[in-house]
Design a protein around this motif. Structure first.
Motif, PDB file in Angstrom:
ATOM      1  N   TRP A   1      21.936  39.785  68.001  1.00  0.00           N
ATOM      2  CA  TRP A   1      20.798  39.960  68.911  1.00  0.00           C
ATOM      3  C   TRP A   1      20.979  41.210  69.768  1.00  0.00           C
ATOM      4  O   TRP A   1      20.010  41.920  70.081  1.00  0.00           O
ATOM      5  CB  TRP A   1      20.637  38.741  69.821  1.00  0.00           C
ATOM      6  N   ALA A   2      22.213  41.492  70.175  1.00  0.00           N
ATOM      7  CA  ALA A   2      22.445  42.543  71.161  1.00  0.00           C
ATOM      8  C   ALA A   2      22.496  43.952  70.570  1.00  0.00           C
ATOM      9  O   ALA A   2      22.138  44.924  71.246  1.00  0.00           O
ATOM     10  CB  ALA A   2      23.760  42.268  71.900  1.00  0.00           C
ATOM     11  N   SER A   3      22.947  44.090  69.323  1.00  0.00           N
ATOM     12  CA  SER A   3      23.203  45.420  68.767  1.00  0.00           C
ATOM     13  C   SER A   3      21.985  46.036  68.082  1.00  0.00           C
ATOM     14  O   SER A   3      21.451  45.460  67.131  1.00  0.00           O
ATOM     15  CB  SER A   3      24.348  45.352  67.757  1.00  0.00           C
ATOM     16  N   PRO A   4      21.552  47.223  68.524  1.00  0.00           N
ATOM     17  CA  PRO A   4      20.505  47.974  67.822  1.00  0.00           C
ATOM     18  C   PRO A   4      21.144  48.775  66.690  1.00  0.00           C
ATOM     19  O   PRO A   4      21.239  50.005  66.751  1.00  0.00           O
ATOM     20  CB  PRO A   4      19.937  48.880  68.912  1.00  0.00           C
ATOM     21  N   GLN A   5      21.567  48.120  65.662  1.00  0.00           N
ATOM     22  CA  GLN A   5      22.448  48.694  64.644  1.00  0.00           C
ATOM     23  C   GLN A   5      21.952  50.030  64.111  1.00  0.00           C
ATOM     24  O   GLN A   5      20.769  50.189  63.803  1.00  0.00           O
ATOM     25  CB  GLN A   5      22.608  47.704  63.483  1.00  0.00           C
ATOM     26  N   SER A   6      22.868  50.985  64.017  1.00  0.00           N
ATOM     27  CA  SER A   6      22.670  52.335  63.491  1.00  0.00           C
ATOM     28  C   SER A   6      21.970  53.276  64.472  1.00  0.00           C
ATOM     29  O   SER A   6      21.847  54.472  64.190  1.00  0.00           O
ATOM     30  CB  SER A   6      21.882  52.326  62.166  1.00  0.00           C
TER      31      SER A   6
END
Length: 230
Positions: free
Chosen positions: A153-158
């Motif tokens: 939920w927390a990580s805006p991956q890339s």
């Protein structure tokens, strides 16, 4: 940065011991791997080798290197974890807004390689991709540790982030959001990808670099077995 010798070869200093990269090699002494050794299906063969990698105590035996390309043909590779294996293909889970997912949405094709170096083996699966349905995704999601769920939920991956503190702040916010919530829901931007293979190659290291490479190839009539020169 590694130094170069007079021949332009990479030289690495490992605690005072100089290692010249061209001279680094391992002798592969695996047993013969021929058509009679293959299981009836690529799925059974891959599961058998995966079981042996697990029994051998290899670190992350379900790790596989995922290769994708974007719409312009620019390639990327990274390691993901196989979380599903059956006759439909191999599955991994990720953020659907990540770079890899943008590539897969654009090209609909991918390749993964299981690199079992200590066993002198690798398996490469290549084919079209599809998203895993929500029911299957939820079943896997519910098996994940809560910390991993909150991290998804927390990580805006890339995406570029300004600092580690920004990630920690995002995680703290998510922890407060789901405080007291027993079951963290699946994020709408998260789920699985399945690679539906059109080829699966099994590579066994042999002496003198004459390795055994046996490949399952999908045809209109089923699966064909090819031997490929090393």
């Amino acid at each position: 940065m590694p130094e170069l010798d007079k021949m332009g070869n990479g030289v690495t200093d490992t605690g005072g011991v100089t290692v010249r990269l061209p001279g680094m090699r391992v002798s592969y002494d695996g047993e013969a791997f021929d058509e009679s050794s293959l299981a009836g299906t690529w799925t059974e063969q891959l599961q058998s080798w995966l079981d042996q990698a697990i029994s051998a105590g290899l670190a992350e035996p379900n790790a596989m290197v995922l290769a994708t390309a974007n719409a312009d043909g620019l390639p990327s590779s990274r390691t993901v974890l196989c979380k599903g294996l059956d006759e439909r293909g191999v599955v991994f889970y990720t953020n659907y807004t990540s770079a890899k997912s943008h590539d897969l949405t654009s090209t609909r094709y991918a390749s993964v390689t299981f690199p079992w170096y200590p066993l002198h083996r690798q398996v490469t699966v290549r084919g079209e991709v599809e998203k895993v349905d929500l029911t299957e995704t939820k079943a896997y999601w519910n098996s994940r540790p809560r910390g991993s769920q909150l991290g998804a939920w927390a990580s805006p991956q890339s995406r570029v982030v300004e600092s580690r503190r920004a990630l920690d702040t995002a995680l703290n916010s998510i922890e407060r959001r789901f405080d007291g919530v027993e079951e963290v829901p699946v994020p709408p931007h998260w789920g699985g990808w399945r690679i539906r293979p059109d080829s699966v190659e099994f590579w066994q290291g042999r002496q003198d670099r004459l390795h055994d490479r046996l490949r399952f190839v999908r045809t209109e009539d089923g699966w064909r077995i090819d031997r490929v020169a090393p």
